[in-house]
Write an enzyme that holds these catalytic residues in place. Structure first.
Site, short mmCIF file in Angstrom:
data_model
loop_
_atom_site.label_atom_id
_atom_site.label_comp_id
_atom_site.label_asym_id
_atom_site.label_seq_id
_atom_site.Cartn_x
_atom_site.Cartn_y
_atom_site.Cartn_z
N GLU A 157 0.84 -1.20 0.00
CA GLU A 157 0.00 0.00 0.00
C GLU A 157 0.88 1.25 0.00
O GLU A 157 0.49 2.30 -0.51
CB GLU A 157 -0.93 -0.01 1.21
CG GLU A 157 -2.22 0.77 0.99
CD GLU A 157 -3.27 0.50 2.04
OE1 GLU A 157 -4.04 -0.47 1.87
OE2 GLU A 157 -3.33 1.23 3.05
N HIS A 197 5.85 -27.07 1.36
CA HIS A 197 4.96 -28.05 0.75
C HIS A 197 3.94 -27.36 -0.14
O HIS A 197 2.90 -27.94 -0.44
CB HIS A 197 4.27 -28.87 1.85
CG HIS A 197 5.28 -29.52 2.76
ND1 HIS A 197 5.73 -30.80 2.56
CD2 HIS A 197 5.96 -29.03 3.82
CE1 HIS A 197 6.64 -31.08 3.49
NE2 HIS A 197 6.80 -30.02 4.26
N LYS A 246 -13.07 2.04 -2.92
CA LYS A 246 -14.19 2.39 -2.04
C LYS A 246 -15.28 3.09 -2.85
O LYS A 246 -16.46 2.82 -2.69
CB LYS A 246 -13.71 3.32 -0.91
CG LYS A 246 -12.81 2.63 0.11
CD LYS A 246 -12.40 3.56 1.24
CE LYS A 246 -11.38 2.95 2.17
NZ LYS A 246 -10.89 3.82 3.21
O1 PA5 Z 1 -3.36 1.98 5.67
C1 PA5 Z 1 -4.39 2.53 5.33
O2 PA5 Z 1 -4.48 3.77 5.26
C2 PA5 Z 1 -5.63 1.74 5.01
O3 PA5 Z 1 -5.37 0.38 4.90
C3 PA5 Z 1 -6.66 1.95 6.12
O4 PA5 Z 1 -6.13 1.53 7.33
C4 PA5 Z 1 -7.94 1.20 5.83
O5 PA5 Z 1 -8.48 1.58 4.58
C5 PA5 Z 1 -8.99 1.47 6.91
O6 PA5 Z 1 -9.24 2.83 7.00
P1 PA5 Z 1 -9.85 3.47 8.28
O7 PA5 Z 1 -8.92 3.27 9.42
O8 PA5 Z 1 -10.03 4.92 7.94
O9 PA5 Z 1 -11.16 2.79 8.54
#
Ligand code: PA5
Length: 529
Positions: free
Chosen positions: A322, A351, A455
């Site tokens: 990410e 495995h 989203k």
């Molecule tokens: O690392 C990130 O920014 C994302 O993976 C968020 O943690 C994830 O989308 C969840 O978002 P939020 O904490 O606003 O619910």
């Protein structure tokens, strides 16, 4: 090709990271000295960038935000007294809440102590707690944690079945930085419904961890939840494990927060070293660069030879992919960067896919994790003089050697034992390596436009579903094909989505389906009553 097999070569590429209980071995990456020399200057620039980032410059330019996860373990580094105070106060609140729960001072309405913790969150708001739980949780110590980290109703049912009659003794933590993530909202609403059905007051046993003023924060305030803990815009979800996001669940499991934070702090100190030979984070970043030509051409396969570390692969997958998986660089040029991460655990994976790693495509480097201490209890010999832990090491070393024989690269991180300190250090090591690597390749590691796109797309599907149900309900006696509905709603080119939504509604008994010879000619009608 460098000969990476010798003892002398190993000694030149292995070092122990002071105070952390971790050692790094980069001997199997085959990086020539000339590459280090070429990269010394860019690396020093990246270290300078990290210094400025830690001093509080805007390091996430797209969102105009500071990047402050390093302050969470060293609050005295925070650029203003207010930020330092916010971090310290939150840590104190976390410790106070955990003490109230573990001492039985905070109980449910019936005066019963809590036995379970339900973490409701997703991505960065769940993976950290899950990893720490798996790594450091001890049977019979603190609360047993459970997770709703999706919007899968069947997954919800499984967790509520696990909680069973102990639902009243469950403390809920709803975690969302934005406070508006749909999956988390759905899981929270379903949990509130389940609590209501059981005659329980959700707010009395719920804590919200979210940004001040978010929708979740407002709801928790309105409903008078037991506590609200802050998230800050200068901490990204995937680097939030040392904020209340990771610390509250950990504290409720009786995990030593000071040791966890100290491990991270010590690793940070080492990661600031200008002498690159003793800077493990810079070494990781540089080895990633070398393996993938600064383009992520090779995936990192994470192979912890320890069950307790099995979730590290998914934790790291999110942290790295990410952060580094970006279409554009900081200048706005299309670069499509990234570093693919996958893995599970050794020796289990031997495995599964290690056959391909050794003999198939050479498109990866392995990141082994070795733990010296086998177990707390007494060892059992499975052969004369040999325990199953000896076999675990044997398999790790055997795989490392088997890969070397086929010129496949690997690094090995050794943990003396799994402790809060070594786990804190491990997380901090990769956080900083990601920051350094991102600077080396010129991208913003701290935003996630791709996640936001997913989203939005989901929202569009739900809107279309709403229109479909509306159209069916308007003419309850009429049945429709996908094509007819698409024309009626002027939703041309959305036939595939319409088909999928209707099939899903039909499978769940929410619309009637008249099966045709070809499913593309199925007819759908509002549910007959
Ligand atoms: O690392 C990130 O920014 C994302 O993976 C968020 O943690 C994830 O989308 C969840 O978002 P939020 O904490 O606003 O619910």
């Amino acid at each position: 090709m460098i000969d990476t097999s010798g003892w002398f070569h190993f000694q030149q590429h292995f070092f122990s990271i002071p105070g952390t209980g971790l050692s790094l071995d980069t001997s199997q990456m085959g990086v020539p000295t000339s590459f280090w020399e070429e990269q010394a200057h860019p690396l020093q620039q990246s270290l300078q960038h990290m210094k400025e980032l830690e001093a509080g410059v805007i390091a996430n330019p797209d969102e105009q935000r500071q990047v402050g996860h390093y302050w969470l373990r060293t609050p005295e580094l925070a650029p203003t007294p207010e930020l330092r105070q916010a971090i310290e106060q939150t840590l104190q609140q976390v410790q106070d809440i955990a003490a109230q729960v573990l001492s039985g001072k905070w109980t449910n309405e019936q005066g019963q102590p809590f036995r379970h913790g339900l973490v409701i969150g997703i991505g960065g708001s769940a993976l950290g707690p899950q990893f720490i739980d798996r790594a450091l949780g001890q049977q019979g110590q603190g609360l047993k944690l459970h997770y709703l980290d999706n919007t899968d109703p069947d997954g919800f049912e499984q967790v509520f079945a696990e909680l069973g009659e102990e639902l009243p003794q469950t403390l809920c933590m709803v975690i969302s930085k934005s406070g508006g993530t749909q999956e988390t909202r759905n899981a929270m609403l379903v949990t509130q419904h389940v609590f209501r059905e059981a005659g329980l007051s959700f707010g009395q046993q719920a804590v919200a961890i979210t940004s001040t003023g978010s929708k979740l924060d407002q709801l928790a305030a309105k409903e008078g939840w037991y506590a609200r803990l802050p998230m800050w815009d200068w901490v990204g979800g995937r680097t939030s494990v040392f904020s209340a996001v990771g610390l509250l669940p950990a504290a409720l499991q009786g995990i030593d927060l000071k040791e966890l934070l100290d491990g991270a702090k010590l690793m940070d100190q080492q990661g600031r070293q200008e002498d690159l030979s003793s800077n493990p984070a810079a070494q990781l970043a540089l080895n990633w660069w070398y393996a993938g030509n600064g383009r992520g051409e090779k995936a990192m396969v994470v192979l912890p030879y320890k069950d307790r570390l099995s979730l590290f692969s998914s934790y790291l997958q999110q942290l790295v992919m990410e952060s580094l998986g970006k279409e554009r660089d900081l200048e706005g040029r299309v670069v499509r960067q990234g570093l693919t991460v996958y893995g599970n655990k050794g020796s289990t994976d031997q495995h599964a896919y290690i056959q391909q790693l050794r003999e198939g495509r050479n498109d990866f480097f392995a990141q082994f994790l070795e733990v010296l201490k086998d177990q707390e209890g007494p060892a059992v010999e499975v052969d004369p003089g040999a325990t199953s832990g000896d076999y675990l090491l044997g398999f790790l070393l055997g795989t490392r050697q088997a890969l070397r024989e086929k010129q496949r690269q690997s690094m090995t991180l050794t943990l003396d034992s799994i402790t809060p300190r070594s786990i804190g250090a491990l997380i901090a090591l990769f956080e900083r390596a990601v920051g350094i690597y991102a600077h080396l390749v010129g991208i913003n590691a701290y935003h996630q436009p791709g996640v936001e796109a997913g989203k939005k797309a989901a929202g569009t599907v739900l809107q279309l579903q709403d229109r479909l149900i509306g159209a069916l309900n308007e003419q309850p006696n009429r049945s429709w094909t996908v094509d007819e509905l698409s024309r009626h709603l002027q939703a041309e080119k959305q036939e595939v989505t319409i088909f999928k939504v209707l099939e899903h509604l039909a499978a769940n008994g929410r619309v009637d389906r008249h099966q045709a010879e070809s499913s593309f000619s199925n007819r759908y009608q509002s549910k007959s009553v």
